[in-house]
Every structure is written in structure tokens, then in C-alpha cells.
Design a protein around this motif. Structure first.
Motif, PDB file in Angstrom:
ATOM      1  N   MET A 127       0.907  -1.105   0.195  1.00  0.00           N
ATOM      2  CA  MET A 127       0.134   0.142   0.081  1.00  0.00           C
ATOM      3  C   MET A 127       0.944   0.974   0.141  1.00  0.00           C
ATOM      4  N   LYS A 128       0.327   2.301  -0.588  1.00  0.00           N
ATOM      5  CA  LYS A 128       0.963   3.503  -0.912  1.00  0.00           C
ATOM      6  C   LYS A 128       0.175   4.693  -0.592  1.00  0.00           C
ATOM      7  N   ILE A 129       0.477   5.278   0.372  1.00  0.00           N
ATOM      8  CA  ILE A 129      -0.427   6.637   0.292  1.00  0.00           C
ATOM      9  C   ILE A 129       0.152   7.891  -0.049  1.00  0.00           C
ATOM     10  N   MET A 130      -0.451   8.636  -0.857  1.00  0.00           N
ATOM     11  CA  MET A 130       0.026   9.750  -1.619  1.00  0.00           C
ATOM     12  C   MET A 130      -0.645  10.938  -0.905  1.00  0.00           C
ATOM     13  N   ARG A 131      -0.101  11.619   0.233  1.00  0.00           N
ATOM     14  CA  ARG A 131      -0.654  12.877   0.835  1.00  0.00           C
ATOM     15  C   ARG A 131      -0.805  13.842  -0.022  1.00  0.00           C
ATOM     16  N   ALA A 132      -2.250  14.748   0.265  1.00  0.00           N
ATOM     17  CA  ALA A 132      -2.252  15.904  -0.660  1.00  0.00           C
ATOM     18  C   ALA A 132      -1.144  17.049  -0.421  1.00  0.00           C
ATOM     19  N   GLY A 133      -0.732  17.608  -1.612  1.00  0.00           N
ATOM     20  CA  GLY A 133       0.321  18.507  -1.495  1.00  0.00           C
ATOM     21  C   GLY A 133       1.546  17.868  -1.898  1.00  0.00           C
ATOM     22  N   GLU A 134       1.565  16.518  -1.806  1.00  0.00           N
ATOM     23  CA  GLU A 134       3.065  15.800  -2.019  1.00  0.00           C
ATOM     24  C   GLU A 134       3.273  15.582  -3.599  1.00  0.00           C
ATOM     25  N   ARG A 135       2.106  15.683  -4.450  1.00  0.00           N
ATOM     26  CA  ARG A 135       2.287  15.497  -5.687  1.00  0.00           C
ATOM     27  C   ARG A 135       2.236  16.833  -6.484  1.00  0.00           C
ATOM     28  N   PRO A 136       3.275  16.956  -7.327  1.00  0.00           N
ATOM     29  CA  PRO A 136       3.646  18.333  -7.726  1.00  0.00           C
ATOM     30  C   PRO A 136       2.472  18.814  -9.042  1.00  0.00           C
ATOM     31  N   SER A 137       1.837  19.889  -8.944  1.00  0.00           N
ATOM     32  CA  SER A 137       1.171  20.410 -10.111  1.00  0.00           C
ATOM     33  C   SER A 137       2.070  21.110 -11.051  1.00  0.00           C
ATOM     34  N   LYS A 138       1.885  21.005 -12.305  1.00  0.00           N
ATOM     35  CA  LYS A 138       2.504  21.480 -13.372  1.00  0.00           C
ATOM     36  C   LYS A 138       1.794  22.188 -14.438  1.00  0.00           C
ATOM     37  N   LEU A 139       2.137  22.987 -15.177  1.00  0.00           N
ATOM     38  CA  LEU A 139       1.817  23.314 -16.392  1.00  0.00           C
ATOM     39  C   LEU A 139       1.684  22.321 -17.610  1.00  0.00           C
ATOM     40  N   ALA A 140       0.542  22.196 -18.246  1.00  0.00           N
ATOM     41  CA  ALA A 140       0.731  21.229 -19.313  1.00  0.00           C
ATOM     42  C   ALA A 140       1.594  21.525 -20.386  1.00  0.00           C
ATOM     43  N   ASN A 141       1.860  20.419 -21.282  1.00  0.00           N
ATOM     44  CA  ASN A 141       2.723  20.786 -22.321  1.00  0.00           C
ATOM     45  C   ASN A 141       2.137  21.625 -23.450  1.00  0.00           C
ATOM     46  N   PRO A 142       2.519  22.591 -23.896  1.00  0.00           N
ATOM     47  CA  PRO A 142       1.787  23.627 -24.892  1.00  0.00           C
ATOM     48  C   PRO A 142       1.763  22.837 -26.376  1.00  0.00           C
ATOM     49  N   GLU A 143       2.432  21.893 -26.460  1.00  0.00           N
ATOM     50  CA  GLU A 143       2.265  21.286 -27.782  1.00  0.00           C
ATOM     51  C   GLU A 143       0.751  20.362 -27.956  1.00  0.00           C
ATOM     52  N   TRP A 144       0.180  20.115 -26.525  1.00  0.00           N
ATOM     53  CA  TRP A 144      -0.798  19.467 -26.704  1.00  0.00           C
ATOM     54  C   TRP A 144      -2.091  20.129 -26.011  1.00  0.00           C
ATOM     55  N   PHE A 145      -1.942  21.572 -25.531  1.00  0.00           N
ATOM     56  CA  PHE A 145      -2.959  22.174 -24.928  1.00  0.00           C
ATOM     57  C   PHE A 145      -3.081  23.717 -25.577  1.00  0.00           C
ATOM     58  N   THR A 146      -3.972  24.346 -25.395  1.00  0.00           N
ATOM     59  CA  THR A 146      -4.240  25.822 -25.740  1.00  0.00           C
ATOM     60  C   THR A 146      -4.455  26.324 -24.446  1.00  0.00           C
ATOM     61  N   GLY A 147      -3.929  27.609 -24.174  1.00  0.00           N
ATOM     62  CA  GLY A 147      -4.070  28.266 -22.860  1.00  0.00           C
ATOM     63  C   GLY A 147      -3.624  27.738 -21.884  1.00  0.00           C
ATOM     64  N   ARG A 148      -3.896  28.269 -20.605  1.00  0.00           N
ATOM     65  CA  ARG A 148      -3.227  27.757 -19.319  1.00  0.00           C
ATOM     66  C   ARG A 148      -4.141  26.599 -18.593  1.00  0.00           C
ATOM     67  N   VAL A 149      -3.395  25.523 -18.604  1.00  0.00           N
ATOM     68  CA  VAL A 149      -3.818  24.194 -18.181  1.00  0.00           C
ATOM     69  C   VAL A 149      -2.978  23.592 -17.142  1.00  0.00           C
ATOM     70  N   TRP A 150      -3.423  23.657 -15.756  1.00  0.00           N
ATOM     71  CA  TRP A 150      -2.640  22.576 -15.039  1.00  0.00           C
ATOM     72  C   TRP A 150      -2.960  21.232 -14.582  1.00  0.00           C
ATOM     73  N   GLN A 151      -1.797  20.506 -14.662  1.00  0.00           N
ATOM     74  CA  GLN A 151      -2.055  18.915 -14.281  1.00  0.00           C
ATOM     75  C   GLN A 151      -1.495  18.509 -12.973  1.00  0.00           C
ATOM     76  N   GLU A 152      -2.303  17.727 -12.168  1.00  0.00           N
ATOM     77  CA  GLU A 152      -1.628  17.237 -10.834  1.00  0.00           C
ATOM     78  C   GLU A 152      -2.071  15.692 -11.075  1.00  0.00           C
ATOM     79  N   PRO A 153      -1.038  14.814 -10.806  1.00  0.00           N
ATOM     80  CA  PRO A 153      -0.933  13.350 -11.051  1.00  0.00           C
ATOM     81  C   PRO A 153      -1.720  12.972  -9.748  1.00  0.00           C
ATOM     82  N   VAL A 154      -2.803  11.965  -9.912  1.00  0.00           N
ATOM     83  CA  VAL A 154      -3.646  11.369  -8.886  1.00  0.00           C
ATOM     84  C   VAL A 154      -3.235   9.973  -8.765  1.00  0.00           C
ATOM     85  N   VAL A 155      -3.083   9.013  -9.756  1.00  0.00           N
ATOM     86  CA  VAL A 155      -2.558   7.945  -9.959  1.00  0.00           C
ATOM     87  C   VAL A 155      -1.836   7.778 -11.056  1.00  0.00           C
ATOM     88  N   GLU A 156      -0.534   7.104 -10.942  1.00  0.00           N
ATOM     89  CA  GLU A 156       0.473   6.673 -11.875  1.00  0.00           C
ATOM     90  C   GLU A 156       0.735   5.195 -11.446  1.00  0.00           C
TER      91      GLU A 156
END
Length: 135
Positions: free
Chosen positions: A1-30
């Protein structure tokens, strides 16, 4: 089991090659193999959106907040709101993002194929495609 605490997963701006405008991504499950699940919390500024893309095993979107749009190639986009869940079958060309006057946050869930691929990115969604009348 692995617990991923809130705030431990980094948010990042999405790759502009695949998005238009400002988009933030935060991993939930990898998930590690043999699991296949990948999930992201994705937050779009007004008018921000993905490029056209497909998923080899399909994709589920669950809207958490705001108002968004989801479009299929050749069709006007559909409005999506908090609590809505959208299933996009494997190989279907689509895009999703925020409505013109609202941010939108959704949970995007997709599985990796046997090669580890979760998406195939295509061309950008044009402003004309984005602004088609929604029915």
C-alpha cells in the motif's frame, strides 16, 4: 500500500504542444505495471483546452468543478458540468476543456496499453472548432 498525501504530488503546467491556454495537471494515480491506470486532476482556465487526441483503451472524465466542453471530430462540443461523467471509447478523436467564461476541473482517467502509451496527440483544436454552436 502507498498513501500519497495531499500536496506531495506536484502540479505542473501542461505541455503547450498538446494544449491551448493555461492548463494545470496534478497526478492522482500513476499505477505501476501490471496495473494500467493513469489519472490526473486537470484544471483549465476559461477557453483553455486539449488538442485533438485519442486513447488506445478509452478515457473517462469526471467533472469536479466549473463548466467545460467536450467535442468529437465533426460534431459541435457538448457542455459538461460538476458531477457529469463522460466515457470516450478507444480510438475516438476528441478534445475537452473549459467553457469560454468558466474554469473547469476534471479528473481524467485512462489506461496504458501494452506499450505504456495512454494517448495519441493530434492537431490543435481551432478557435472555430471550439466555438461551434453547442446543442
Amino acid at each position: 500500500m502507498k498513501i500519497m498525501r495531499a500536496g506531495e504530488r506536484p502540479s505542473k503546467l501542461a505541455n503547450p504542444e498538446w494544449f491551448t491556454g493555461r492548463v494545470w495537471q496534478e497526478p492522482v494515480v500513476e499505477a505501476e505495471a501490471p496495473a494500467r491506470l493513469h489519472a490526473l486532476r486537470v484544471t483549465f482556465d476559461p477557453e483553455a483546452r486539449t488538442a485533438w487526441h485519442t486513447h488506445p483503451l478509452g478515457q473517462t472524465l469526471h467533472v469536479l468543478s466549473g463548466v467545460g466542453l467536450v467535442g468529437l471530430r465533426g460534431e459541435p462540443p457538448k457542455v459538461i458540468r460538476p458531477g457529469d461523467t463522460v466515457w470516450i471509447p478507444p480510438g475516438v478523436e476528441h478534445w475537452h476543456g473549459a467553457a469560454p467564461d468558466s474554469q473547469m476541473c476534471h479528473l481524467a482517467m485512462q489506461e496504458a496499453d501494452d506499450t505504456g502509451r495512454v494517448a495519441e496527440w493530434l492537431d490543435q483544436v481551432s478557435d472555430a472548432e471550439y466555438r461551434r454552436t453547442t446543442r
